[in-house]
Design a protein around this motif. Sequence first.
Motif, PDB file in Angstrom:
ATOM      1  N   LEU A 343       0.826  -1.215   0.000  1.00 12.40           N
ATOM      2  CA  LEU A 343       0.000   0.000   0.000  1.00 12.40           C
ATOM      3  C   LEU A 343       0.860   1.264   0.000  1.00 12.40           C
ATOM      4  CD1 LEU A 343      -2.702  -1.403   2.380  1.00 12.40           C
ATOM      5  CD2 LEU A 343      -3.102  -0.654   0.034  1.00 12.40           C
ATOM      6  N   ASN A 344       1.975   1.232   0.715  1.00 12.02           N
ATOM      7  CA  ASN A 344       2.874   2.393   0.688  1.00 12.02           C
ATOM      8  C   ASN A 344       3.414   2.609  -0.721  1.00 12.02           C
ATOM      9  OD1 ASN A 344       2.951   3.680   3.252  1.00 12.02           O
ATOM     10  ND2 ASN A 344       4.003   1.905   4.100  1.00 12.02           N
ATOM     11  N   ARG A 345       3.743   1.494  -1.390  1.00 18.17           N
ATOM     12  CA  ARG A 345       4.238   1.624  -2.776  1.00 18.17           C
ATOM     13  C   ARG A 345       3.173   2.216  -3.688  1.00 18.17           C
ATOM     14  NH1 ARG A 345       7.028  -3.311  -2.032  1.00 18.17           N
ATOM     15  NH2 ARG A 345       5.366  -4.485  -3.033  1.00 18.17           N
ATOM     16  N   LYS A 346       1.901   1.876  -3.397  1.00 23.48           N
ATOM     17  CA  LYS A 346       0.790   2.412  -4.213  1.00 23.48           C
ATOM     18  C   LYS A 346       0.493   3.878  -3.888  1.00 23.48           C
ATOM     19  CE  LYS A 346      -3.235   0.249  -4.679  1.00 23.48           C
ATOM     20  NZ  LYS A 346      -4.412  -0.605  -4.420  1.00 23.48           N
ATOM     21  N   GLY A 347       1.133   4.406  -2.848  1.00 24.30           N
ATOM     22  CA  GLY A 347       0.901   5.814  -2.484  1.00 24.30           C
ATOM     23  C   GLY A 347      -0.293   6.023  -1.568  1.00 24.30           C
ATOM     24  N   VAL A 348      -0.776   4.931  -0.956  1.00 27.37           N
ATOM     25  CA  VAL A 348      -1.895   5.071  -0.018  1.00 27.37           C
ATOM     26  C   VAL A 348      -1.377   5.682   1.283  1.00 27.37           C
ATOM     27  CG1 VAL A 348      -3.626   3.781   1.314  1.00 27.37           C
ATOM     28  CG2 VAL A 348      -3.089   3.093  -1.032  1.00 27.37           C
TER      29      VAL A 348
END
Length: 473
Positions: A343-348
């Motif tokens: 999720l961090n990689r997705k920018g969430v």
Amino acid sequence: MSTNTNYSFFKNVEKNFDKAAVFTNWDNGVLRQIKECNSVYQMRFPIKRESGEVVTIEAYRVQHSHHKTPCKGGIRFSIAVDQDEVMALAALMTYKCAIVNVPFGGAKGGIKIRPKDYTPYELEKITRRYTSELIKKSFIGPGIDVPAPDYGTGEREMAWILDTYVAMRPGEIDAAGCVTGKPVSQGGVRGRREATGLGVFYGLNEVCNTQWLMDKVGLPLGIKGKRVCVQGLGNVGSHAAKFCSEGGAKIVGLAEFEGAIYNYDGLDVDAVIEHRKKTGSILDFPGATNFAKSQDALEMDCDILIPAALESVIHAENAGNVKAKIIGEAANGPLTGDADDILNRKGVLIVPDMYLNAGGVTVSYFEWLKNLSHVRYGRLEKRFTENLNHHLVMQVEEMTGKAMNKVERNLIMQGPDEISLVRSGLEETMITATREIVEIWQGNPAVPDMRTAAYICAINKVATSYAELGIFP
Ligand code: NAD
């Protein structure tokens, strides 16, 4: 907090701690001391059920840190309870208390039962026996360790704990401070019941009012109009949903054990709770679409997702399908380590549990202070303030020659009562904590996410407290 499929819950708390520790200047010995669980009490005791059957109950109390006393943390009734889980939750309590400036060490308790399998009489027996085990080992007391409600427990259980404590410690003047989350009639404070959910709202509201954060996720400023999904309609989830809705957000999805419901135009949270009371299920709520699995709610189209049930519900297999731009961790540890990374990689934007759900412990602190002072908040100043304000209103009317209407008068004249003082203290706490964490994050471009910033904030406060005690050089 997050749990990785390859790591235990406690190991993951440690992993997150280590990720943040590199941004601090404390030496390894100090950091190791902060990380460790100071005392772990594992117990087994027998209970005779109403049927006559004798069962052995497995239970725990963990005190993670004594850098400040008393220790503080909820008691959970769940079949998933084990030592690792209680240790992880106790550690999170230490960091949570530090972040919101509540002067307690972290603790947690757990009883490994499925409450639905026991009658109220049996649950009372279990709770009272658990309390006497804690008393025997000096693991409870207003200056030692103060439990509170958590998953599967509430005011009723806290009242049983208090009653057992008082019976075994006659004459102890501050006994009411041995547990928080009690009914108001038993020394509880107004506003504790909804405190965690309200704190989740205050936290998310402040997050949504922070331009820097909204720019990161590409959403407009303010919580108003944001579409929200909530998993778990217990104490925390139901109140978080209600307050977000009152604050102008649109609750589009809700989930419980039996499944999930969605309505793009918004759901009336109270009506859904009423519907569940009547029918035993949230499904088939008028105007909403049914989803067979509770997990479906986690993948619904929304701006903010609030998991408010149990840990590890978002993991490697479903994290990629999450559509929300913000995840508000109302539950403890709802994301596994894998999910956190994905999720961090997705920018969430992941708003971490140990800060977002700190409303409960904050108001528990207010309750404990009330118990030690033996006086209700507002009792001394309410009438005095109202008389003073009345006088001021009369003066203003005289000077301007204009009479105020009733609404204006009441608004200005009102003296502070317990609920308004508690809520204002909670709002102030959540706003201050948000700003402190964001400042740390903004101040160092290498800090990767909000969870790491929250851990840095906690580590620095706990280490400073040890240092000020002269324990560390
Ligand atoms: P609760 O027992 O009041 O409610 C939990 C709800 O989640 C129940 O209604 C249950 O049916 C539902 N649920 C369980 N599994 C589910 C699933 N898979 N899908 C959908 N719903 C499910 O518990 P609570 O006090 O609201 O605690 C919830 C979470 O918040 C826990 O992680 C707890 O540690 C955390 N928390 C609670 C407090 C507090 O003050 N109660 C404070 C801080 C953190």
